[in-house]
Write an enzyme that holds these catalytic residues in place. Sequence first.
Site, PDB file in Angstrom:
ATOM      1  N   LYS A  66       9.262   8.172  51.701  1.00  0.00           N
ATOM      2  CA  LYS A  66       8.025   7.483  51.319  1.00  0.00           C
ATOM      3  C   LYS A  66       8.022   6.015  51.740  1.00  0.00           C
ATOM      4  O   LYS A  66       6.984   5.459  52.077  1.00  0.00           O
ATOM      5  CB  LYS A  66       7.802   7.618  49.817  1.00  0.00           C
ATOM      6  CG  LYS A  66       7.484   9.037  49.366  1.00  0.00           C
ATOM      7  CD  LYS A  66       7.236   9.080  47.855  1.00  0.00           C
ATOM      8  CE  LYS A  66       6.866  10.486  47.406  1.00  0.00           C
ATOM      9  NZ  LYS A  66       7.979  11.439  47.528  1.00  0.00           N
ATOM     10  N   ARG A  98       3.781  19.643  57.408  1.00  0.00           N
ATOM     11  CA  ARG A  98       3.871  21.103  57.465  1.00  0.00           C
ATOM     12  C   ARG A  98       2.543  21.695  57.037  1.00  0.00           C
ATOM     13  O   ARG A  98       1.620  20.968  56.656  1.00  0.00           O
ATOM     14  CB  ARG A  98       4.974  21.591  56.518  1.00  0.00           C
ATOM     15  CG  ARG A  98       4.784  21.044  55.098  1.00  0.00           C
ATOM     16  CD  ARG A  98       5.717  21.645  54.094  1.00  0.00           C
ATOM     17  NE  ARG A  98       5.710  20.931  52.828  1.00  0.00           N
ATOM     18  CZ  ARG A  98       4.787  21.021  51.897  1.00  0.00           C
ATOM     19  NH1 ARG A  98       3.743  21.807  52.079  1.00  0.00           N
ATOM     20  NH2 ARG A  98       4.873  20.340  50.766  1.00  0.00           N
ATOM     21  N   GLU A 100       5.709   1.064  42.018  1.00  0.00           N
ATOM     22  CA  GLU A 100       4.331   0.750  42.351  1.00  0.00           C
ATOM     23  C   GLU A 100       3.486   0.776  41.090  1.00  0.00           C
ATOM     24  O   GLU A 100       3.911   1.304  40.045  1.00  0.00           O
ATOM     25  CB  GLU A 100       3.775   1.730  43.388  1.00  0.00           C
ATOM     26  CG  GLU A 100       3.705   3.164  42.958  1.00  0.00           C
ATOM     27  CD  GLU A 100       3.252   4.105  44.084  1.00  0.00           C
ATOM     28  OE1 GLU A 100       3.466   3.767  45.268  1.00  0.00           O
ATOM     29  OE2 GLU A 100       2.703   5.170  43.764  1.00  0.00           O
ATOM     30  N   HIS A 148       3.611  17.533  37.596  1.00  0.00           N
ATOM     31  CA  HIS A 148       3.331  16.866  38.877  1.00  0.00           C
ATOM     32  C   HIS A 148       3.250  17.856  40.045  1.00  0.00           C
ATOM     33  O   HIS A 148       3.343  17.457  41.198  1.00  0.00           O
ATOM     34  CB  HIS A 148       4.382  15.798  39.183  1.00  0.00           C
ATOM     35  CG  HIS A 148       4.479  14.723  38.146  1.00  0.00           C
ATOM     36  ND1 HIS A 148       3.509  13.763  37.971  1.00  0.00           N
ATOM     37  CD2 HIS A 148       5.435  14.464  37.216  1.00  0.00           C
ATOM     38  CE1 HIS A 148       3.859  12.954  36.983  1.00  0.00           C
ATOM     39  NE2 HIS A 148       5.015  13.357  36.516  1.00  0.00           N
TER      40      HIS A 148
END
Length: 485
Positions: free
Chosen positions: A115, A291, A199, A234
């Site tokens: 990330k 993908r 973040e 999640h």
Amino acid sequence: MKKILVANRGEIALRVMQTIRKMGIKTVAIFSEADRNAPHVKFADEAVCVGKAPSNESYLLGDKIIEICKTLDVDGIHPGYGFLSENANFAEKVEDSGITFIGPKSHAIRVMGDKLSAKETVKTYDIPMVPGIDEALTDVVKAKKIAEDIGYPILIKASAGGGGKGMRVVEVESKLEEQMKRAISEAESAFGNGAVFIEKYVGSPRHIEIQVLADTHGNVVHLFERECSIQRRHQKVVEEAPSVILTDEIRHKMGQAAIDVAKSCDYVGAGTVEFLMDENKNFYFLEMNTRLQVEHPVTELITGVDLVEQQIKIARGEYLEFEQKDLKIQGHALELRVYAEDPTDDFLPSVGTLSRYRKPEGLGIRVDDGFEEGMEIPIYYDPMLSKLITYGKNREAALQLMLEAIDHYEVEGAATTLPFGKFVFEHEAFRSGDFDTHFVKNHYTPEILENKAKDEAYLAALMAMKQYQKDQKKLRLPEINSESK
């Protein structure tokens, strides 16, 4: 390409092979000992046992898979999703072996697989980002300073991997050190990489992703969005296309941002750019999945594009058959991931033998699965049984068809997420479009399904009793013999 090996199992292996066969190409399946009699094995032109049941002794054996390809004169490998699909080292080895990897180049997988490196890569295109710091952290003092600057609540995220692992929401400073240690530990355990970053936590987020296709000649298009905000732990459970909250203007901006992300890493093939959207419809780049996505069918239905076919054509060096202006949204599609999980017991896996397994059928209903009646659900892999997808001329039609399809989907031998799906599709928050990724936390409890099951059982018993009494009354009526006529 004359022969393609699908380096996967279950529903995605079967779905990919269906398109490969449609294109007149031979298929090769691999299977573990647990999957010897699986539908994808029976469907393939050739099938090879790759190892024992655990995935690290079978489906993750990249070198062995490449050797099988060489032995059988395989031209290309399609990785599906999961397993080796986002393994840059595997993709690189496939490339070096002279076999075509049906997916992006190893460079793009490597860059977008982390990330932090992904954020660094897309910076040149001025892609909107969630406020935070784009560097790995282990120092709690530094983390506290960053959190203070961007303001609580904050989100600690693992740099590698996904699926909610290594992710922690921190509301106050006093909880930061403890949650940071847990996130690092979980990330190390899940991904072998404990790097985390911080973040700003978006309070009422929508999870919206954009499907992209890019050929080897520099052409990139987007195929609109998918709404993926209904999640548990999640992880997505319900997806739809298009999203009910996007205007044409926002859709265009998000689509262009996704194209720019793909260009930033010289992307090739089918990929998905994921965004977070706040309550004011500001969107922020999350990551890129290099993908095919689990939820790709909803995009196929609203665009009429077979994404697997496009992947193969792109891998063969062909130009994209269409430009952005040729793509249009037609109708609406919904998808429910049917997991062998118990929604009344914290969605824990529910393994067993499928004593009864009957799929719904009809116009506008699509079921992608890899199971048959009588099969045992292996404990070694993801517990998804199938994907139930419905398509209609509008959202209301797709919703109604989905509810009917759920009612006609018969599964015995394991608990599934079908009742949870019905709860979602009937809920006013979902039907109105007023929901976010906290839908489960805000609206769902196991007791709701348990009480509903009791009510339905009571109603069924009441109807059965009424029918019984009616039948008994008929039996008690005196017969009129022929002499009295």
